[in-house]
Motif scaffolding. Structure first.
Motif, PDB file in Angstrom:
ATOM      1  N   GLU A 186      -4.144  19.042   0.743  1.00 38.96           N
ATOM      2  CA  GLU A 186      -4.823  18.926  -0.551  1.00 38.96           C
ATOM      3  C   GLU A 186      -6.034  19.837  -0.591  1.00 38.96           C
ATOM      4  O   GLU A 186      -6.318  20.498  -1.586  1.00 38.96           O
ATOM      5  CB  GLU A 186      -5.263  17.476  -0.759  1.00 38.96           C
ATOM      6  CG  GLU A 186      -5.740  17.227  -2.157  1.00 38.96           C
ATOM      7  CD  GLU A 186      -6.517  15.933  -2.268  1.00 38.96           C
ATOM      8  OE1 GLU A 186      -6.020  15.021  -2.932  1.00 38.96           O
ATOM      9  OE2 GLU A 186      -7.614  15.849  -1.679  1.00 38.96           O
ATOM     10  N   THR A 199       9.287  15.795  -3.347  1.00 42.16           N
ATOM     11  CA  THR A 199       8.465  14.823  -2.630  1.00 42.16           C
ATOM     12  C   THR A 199       9.273  14.147  -1.540  1.00 42.16           C
ATOM     13  O   THR A 199       8.806  13.999  -0.404  1.00 42.16           O
ATOM     14  CB  THR A 199       7.925  13.749  -3.584  1.00 42.16           C
ATOM     15  OG1 THR A 199       7.529  14.354  -4.788  1.00 42.16           O
ATOM     16  CG2 THR A 199       6.768  13.009  -2.968  1.00 42.16           C
ATOM     17  N   GLN A 247       2.683  12.104  -2.574  1.00 44.41           N
ATOM     18  CA  GLN A 247       3.197  12.139  -3.955  1.00 44.41           C
ATOM     19  C   GLN A 247       2.194  12.775  -4.897  1.00 44.41           C
ATOM     20  O   GLN A 247       2.521  13.629  -5.723  1.00 44.41           O
ATOM     21  CB  GLN A 247       3.425  10.706  -4.435  1.00 44.41           C
ATOM     22  CG  GLN A 247       4.837  10.236  -4.359  1.00 44.41           C
ATOM     23  CD  GLN A 247       4.921   8.762  -4.740  1.00 44.41           C
ATOM     24  OE1 GLN A 247       4.165   8.290  -5.575  1.00 44.41           O
ATOM     25  NE2 GLN A 247       5.828   8.063  -4.107  1.00 44.41           N
ATOM     26  N   ARG A 248       0.946  12.333  -4.738  1.00 48.54           N
ATOM     27  CA  ARG A 248      -0.076  12.857  -5.636  1.00 48.54           C
ATOM     28  C   ARG A 248      -0.283  14.350  -5.440  1.00 48.54           C
ATOM     29  O   ARG A 248      -0.452  15.109  -6.386  1.00 48.54           O
ATOM     30  CB  ARG A 248      -1.369  12.104  -5.389  1.00 48.54           C
ATOM     31  CG  ARG A 248      -2.579  12.830  -5.900  1.00 48.54           C
ATOM     32  CD  ARG A 248      -3.770  12.014  -5.705  1.00 48.54           C
ATOM     33  NE  ARG A 248      -3.801  10.968  -6.712  1.00 48.54           N
ATOM     34  CZ  ARG A 248      -4.875  10.646  -7.394  1.00 48.54           C
ATOM     35  NH1 ARG A 248      -5.968  11.303  -7.167  1.00 48.54           N
ATOM     36  NH2 ARG A 248      -4.849   9.682  -8.260  1.00 48.54           N
ATOM     37  N   LEU A 251      -7.219   8.909  -2.061  1.00 47.87           N
ATOM     38  CA  LEU A 251      -6.761   9.320  -3.389  1.00 47.87           C
ATOM     39  C   LEU A 251      -7.918   9.753  -4.272  1.00 47.87           C
ATOM     40  O   LEU A 251      -7.718  10.345  -5.310  1.00 47.87           O
ATOM     41  CB  LEU A 251      -6.014   8.159  -4.054  1.00 47.87           C
ATOM     42  CG  LEU A 251      -4.744   7.750  -3.315  1.00 47.87           C
ATOM     43  CD1 LEU A 251      -4.103   6.567  -4.008  1.00 47.87           C
ATOM     44  CD2 LEU A 251      -3.764   8.911  -3.275  1.00 47.87           C
ATOM     45  N   LYS A 252      -9.165   9.434  -3.865  1.00 49.11           N
ATOM     46  CA  LYS A 252     -10.301   9.839  -4.710  1.00 49.11           C
ATOM     47  C   LYS A 252     -11.343  10.536  -3.839  1.00 49.11           C
ATOM     48  O   LYS A 252     -12.433  10.018  -3.644  1.00 49.11           O
ATOM     49  CB  LYS A 252     -10.941   8.592  -5.329  1.00 49.11           C
ATOM     50  CG  LYS A 252     -10.078   7.899  -6.337  1.00 49.11           C
ATOM     51  CD  LYS A 252     -10.916   7.124  -7.322  1.00 49.11           C
ATOM     52  CE  LYS A 252     -10.032   6.552  -8.400  1.00 49.11           C
ATOM     53  NZ  LYS A 252      -9.989   5.104  -8.434  1.00 49.11           N
ATOM     54  N   ARG A 298       2.516  16.237  -6.974  1.00 46.64           N
ATOM     55  CA  ARG A 298       2.431  16.182  -8.427  1.00 46.64           C
ATOM     56  C   ARG A 298       1.369  17.134  -8.963  1.00 46.64           C
ATOM     57  O   ARG A 298       1.537  17.763  -9.997  1.00 46.64           O
ATOM     58  CB  ARG A 298       2.105  14.745  -8.847  1.00 46.64           C
ATOM     59  CG  ARG A 298       2.598  14.435 -10.229  1.00 46.64           C
ATOM     60  CD  ARG A 298       2.617  12.971 -10.543  1.00 46.64           C
ATOM     61  NE  ARG A 298       2.060  12.112  -9.536  1.00 46.64           N
ATOM     62  CZ  ARG A 298       1.240  11.096  -9.788  1.00 46.64           C
ATOM     63  NH1 ARG A 298       0.888  10.842 -11.017  1.00 46.64           N
ATOM     64  NH2 ARG A 298       0.792  10.352  -8.815  1.00 46.64           N
ATOM     65  N   ARG A 299       0.276  17.214  -8.245  1.00 45.59           N
ATOM     66  CA  ARG A 299      -0.845  18.011  -8.746  1.00 45.59           C
ATOM     67  C   ARG A 299      -0.602  19.506  -8.628  1.00 45.59           C
ATOM     68  O   ARG A 299      -1.040  20.274  -9.459  1.00 45.59           O
ATOM     69  CB  ARG A 299      -2.107  17.673  -7.949  1.00 45.59           C
ATOM     70  CG  ARG A 299      -2.767  16.416  -8.405  1.00 45.59           C
ATOM     71  CD  ARG A 299      -4.071  16.726  -9.090  1.00 45.59           C
ATOM     72  NE  ARG A 299      -4.645  15.510  -9.628  1.00 45.59           N
ATOM     73  CZ  ARG A 299      -5.556  14.785  -9.002  1.00 45.59           C
ATOM     74  NH1 ARG A 299      -6.011  15.176  -7.831  1.00 45.59           N
ATOM     75  NH2 ARG A 299      -6.022  13.701  -9.560  1.00 45.59           N
ATOM     76  N   LEU A 358       1.647   7.811  -0.825  1.00 37.55           N
ATOM     77  CA  LEU A 358       0.964   7.976  -2.108  1.00 37.55           C
ATOM     78  C   LEU A 358       0.236   9.306  -2.170  1.00 37.55           C
ATOM     79  O   LEU A 358       0.288  10.022  -3.176  1.00 37.55           O
ATOM     80  CB  LEU A 358      -0.053   6.848  -2.302  1.00 37.55           C
ATOM     81  CG  LEU A 358       0.456   5.564  -2.938  1.00 37.55           C
ATOM     82  CD1 LEU A 358      -0.640   4.533  -2.927  1.00 37.55           C
ATOM     83  CD2 LEU A 358       0.922   5.817  -4.349  1.00 37.55           C
TER      84      LEU A 358
END
Lengths: 382, 184
Positions: A111, A90, A51-52, A187-188, A55-56, A48
């Motif tokens: 990230e 991805t 993927q994120r 994720l956050k 995508r970002r 996940l």
């Protein structure tokens, strides 16, 4: 957080099964290595996150970010075709990460690299540290890192912290929060930017529930005794930092302004003459003294929370009420300081500039609470 | 209190001077640029925000042939500033050397009372009232052309016509139903 699994190897030789010495394996990430030699598949949270991230990050920046990350080999990087769709990318990256056995924390690094390069997404909020102890000025990076991680994990066991020092002396901290029984949610993440030896730090994406934990950990790690909200928020990190540290072009009041200030005036026809030209020049000068010269830091909004008595002689019913009139005034713009400066220099805002507006650059805030007792916005800047 | 005197100085040779007074200092700029394009006469334009004019300029200022008050109807302050400036003019100016120019009269946010107030003011002073459109280049050019007509008369370039004579023809009058409520 580690799980000890004892794996005993039996060798099937003709002499009969002999037990090999036991080997203990420390496993993290809940992925179990069944046999040496097979590739681990990525678990769901890593997938996940990957993927994120893909995508970002826009495709143009993806290549440079992956190069900076450095967790892929040269052939792998060559093999990626950046003209494919994001989904295909991805999948490709996922297979490479599985090959290289990239962990969740390494993905978080990717990230972080992207966010450091592009900090202007989301809202940054400023906090100010108060009452430094005597040795706060001599704080070193390694000590700070160790202290911060230590304090934060004391407060909340399940937390994943990553600290990086950027080239411009900023310390970037990425925190993935978990609960008492849940793993850190990558994720956050919350991002914190702090310049050592300054009393400010900037936070993005922090919930109010976790705010006291972060504040406590940072206060202790930086050897201060308190922290408060600095009431400055904005999208552009460099701008709010420049505004707070006063790093924009200032114009200082002088008795004899230099002739080159007059150069900005548009060249008028020789037959057109202004009677009151000095008024306009004076106004422009005052606007530049308050807000600064050249390019100004970008702020998106200024909010004034009014808690004052209603004053309008023509409206008797409202003026006669005993209690205060509460309202919130919000100024928003793509570049608020630029627009306020041109309001002041063109005469729309009266000159000298009212302290309500001039407090924005002077005190470095854009949230004010105005009450009847104070003539201007409340709270002093330390 | 020094007032502006229309006949205290000698006129310039083949030159006409006009003073544009506007509180917002916005329309006067483009109007001035359109006015100086006139070739047959040298037009000197002076721009001011309001009266009183600074005393330092009294010496260098040429004789002002025409004073134009530009009023932006969307702003009450504009009208009040123009009204307050009137007392700084010698009465000699009101014999055809003052003109009112109004912009944004078509805007729906303008209360009808303000336009009526401007009309009354212009009518009481026997001055012409011009309506101008300041947003387009064509509007600015038109306004400049009309001003130039009045300016040339006021500066004495049109034979057998004085500004007093012209003002009898161009002065603003109140429509007879000005006190009736309008149908908005």
């Amino acid at each position: 957080m580690g799980l000890f699994i004892v794996v005993s190897y039996y060798s099937g030789t003709a002499e009969g099964s002999k037990e090999h010495p036991q080997s203990t394996v420390l496993i993290s990430d809940w992925s179990i290595c069944l046999q040496p030699g097979t590739r681990k598949t990525m678990n769901d949270s890593s997938k996940l996150l990957l993927q994120r991230i893909v995508r970002r990050i826009p495709v143009q920046m993806l290549k440079t970010t992956l190069d900076k990350w450095g967790r892929l080999t040269a052939e792998q990087r060559q093999a990626i075709d950046f003209t494919q769709s994001k989904w295909a990318l991805t999948q490709k990256l996922q297979s490479f990460c599985e090959e290289n056995e990239v962990t969740l924390t390494r993905l978080a690094e990717l990230e972080m690299i992207h966010v450091i390069e592009n900090p202007n997404q989301g809202m940054w909020y400023t906090f100010q540290l108060l009452d430094p102890e005597d040795d706060a000025q001599s704080l070193e990076l390694s000590e700070f890192k160790q202290q911060f991680k230590c304090h934060l994990s004391e407060l909340l066991r399940q937390v994943s912290v990553k600290i990086k020092k950027h080239t411009d002396e900023a310390v970037w901290i990425r925190i993935a929060w978990g609960g008492s029984f849940s793993k850190p949610n990558h994720l956050k993440p919350t991002y914190v930017v702090h310049h050592l030896q300054t009393p400010y730090f900037f936070v993005r994406n922090l919930t109010s529930k976790l705010k006291p934990l972060l504040s406590q950990a940072l206060t202790l790690a930086t050897r201060h005794q308190g922290v408060k909200e600095a009431n400055l928020s904005g999208r552009n990190l460099a701008s709010i930092r420049d505004l707070l540290m006063r790093q924009y072009q200032h114009v200082f009041p002088t008795k004899y302004p230099s002739p080159h200030d007059e150069e900005d005036q548009p060249v008028l026809n020789q037959h057109i003459e202004k009677e009151q030209g000095h008024v306009a020049t004076h106004r422009r000068r005052m606007a530049r003294e308050v807000f600064g010269d050249g390019t100004l830091p970008q702020l998106q909004s200024a909010v004034y929370k009014l808690d004052t008595k209603f004053k309008d002689p023509s409206n008797r019913t409202m003026t006669e009420r005993e209690d205060t009139f509460k309202c919130v005034v919000k100024f928003s713009s793509t570049n608020l300081l630029e627009s306020l400066r041109s309001c002041a220099s063109s005469g729309i805002a009266s000159a000298p500039v009212t302290p309500l507006l001039s407090s924005i650059p002077l005190k470095g805030r854009n949230y004010f609470v105005v009450t009847d007792n104070t003539p201007g916005p409340s709270s002093q800047r330390h | 209190m020094s007032r502006l005197n229309p006949f205290a100085k000698l006129p310039g040779l083949n030159a006409a001077s006009v003073l544009l007074v506007e509180n917002e200092e916005h329309f006067q700029q483009s109007l001035a640029e359109a006015l100086v394009k006139e070739t047959s006469v040298t037009v000197n334009v002076r721009l001011a925000k309001s009266f009183p004019l600074p005393v330092e300029n009294d010496e260098s200022r040429p004789r002002i042939d025409l004073v134009v008050f530009i009023i932006n109807l969307t702003s009450e302050l504009s009208f009040q500033s123009a009204e307050a400036s009137l007392k700084y003019l010698e009465p000699g100016y009101f014999l055809g050397k003052v003109c009112f120019m109004v912009s944004n009269a078509r805007s729906s946010s303008v209360p009808a009372e303000r336009l009526d107030a401007v009309r009354r003011l212009a009518a009481s002073l026997h001055c012409p009232l011009l309506f101008a459109e300041d947003q387009t280049q064509q509007g600015v050019t038109n306004a400049a052309e009309r001003l130039l007509t009045i300016l040339k008369v006021a500066a004495g370039f049109v034979p057998f016509t004085t500004s007093l004579c012209l003002s009898n023809l161009t002065r603003s009058t109140l429509p007879p139903d000005i006190d009736q409520p309008s149908f908005d």
